[in-house]
Design an enzyme around this catalytic site. Sequence first.
Site, short mmCIF file in Angstrom:
data_model
loop_
_atom_site.label_atom_id
_atom_site.label_comp_id
_atom_site.label_asym_id
_atom_site.label_seq_id
_atom_site.Cartn_x
_atom_site.Cartn_y
_atom_site.Cartn_z
N LYS A 101 12.06 26.68 72.77
CA LYS A 101 11.95 28.04 73.28
C LYS A 101 11.11 28.87 72.31
O LYS A 101 11.45 29.01 71.14
CB LYS A 101 13.32 28.69 73.45
CG LYS A 101 13.22 30.13 73.94
CD LYS A 101 14.55 30.85 73.87
CE LYS A 101 14.35 32.35 74.12
NZ LYS A 101 15.59 33.13 73.88
N GLY A 162 20.29 41.65 73.35
CA GLY A 162 21.55 42.15 72.82
C GLY A 162 21.99 43.49 73.36
O GLY A 162 23.02 44.02 72.94
N ALA A 188 17.72 37.56 78.05
CA ALA A 188 17.96 38.80 77.30
C ALA A 188 18.42 39.95 78.19
O ALA A 188 17.86 40.19 79.25
CB ALA A 188 16.73 39.25 76.50
N ASN A 210 23.37 34.89 75.18
CA ASN A 210 24.12 34.59 73.97
C ASN A 210 25.10 35.71 73.66
O ASN A 210 26.31 35.54 73.73
CB ASN A 210 23.17 34.35 72.81
CG ASN A 210 23.85 33.84 71.55
OD1 ASN A 210 23.22 33.56 70.55
ND2 ASN A 210 25.17 33.68 71.55
N THR A 211 24.57 36.90 73.36
CA THR A 211 25.42 38.01 72.94
C THR A 211 26.47 38.37 73.98
O THR A 211 27.61 38.71 73.64
CB THR A 211 24.56 39.25 72.62
OG1 THR A 211 23.53 38.89 71.70
CG2 THR A 211 25.41 40.35 72.01
#
Length: 264
Positions: A101, A162, A188, A210-211
């Site tokens: 990535k 995030g 994102a 992720n976050t």
Amino acid sequence: MNDTLTIAGKRYSSRLLVGTGKYKDFTETRAALDASGAEIVTVAIRRTNLGQNANEPNLLDAVPPSKFTYLPNTAGCYTADDAVRTLRLARELLDGHSLVKLEVLGDPQSLYPNVIETIAAAKILVAEGFQVMVYTSDDPIAAKQLEDIGCAAIMPLASLIGSGMGILNPWNLQLIMERVQVPVIVDAGVGTASDAAIAMELGCDGVLMNTAIAAAKDPVLMASAMKKGVEAGREAYLAGRMPKKLYSASPSSPTAGIIASARS
């Protein structure tokens, strides 16, 4: 396996890709990954121990490459040179692994992608045989340029990394999907399961996060919710939603043959 996600010639049953950072420890990381059903996991090469530090816990032990497809990324890189150097290191650490990535950031405050540097890095990496999944802005022109270079997947942001703000510009995502043939994976900005469902309902091929999972009060439970959100959104997209009709109400039950009520 009838409805699979194909990236760089390999098929995956899960359309949810999950990051491995920001958890309290590798035990929580693995529990969240298992709950998510993800098969592809992203790894920040600059921030994660993959054997570089012999005396520290190794992610490879908790999240074995035999079970998960690793997607090393260039988080924290701000130039094409840094990104290329980082992924060359990743290929050495992961025994020739070529699926990566690419992300090249513009500044440390917004973490918005630097598209010019991203394109420069993509050209080098593709020429060196990397299979590049690329994080970029939601610009359909840039997305098409990256596909033409040879990237294996286009990964436009939904909102800032995030931020948890969800999908701020669905129209641009649709423009990208109309113009490119490789998978489009929202990357994102996803904050909760409904954001993931919306991305899939739009027709995106997958969602990476992720976050949204790691920063939840209960990451493992949120991972499970995200799995269901992605699956529900994909099914809704395949089913084809009813058209929206402003001020055109129609009863959900048939009206033909209704017995009229008697009036006294």
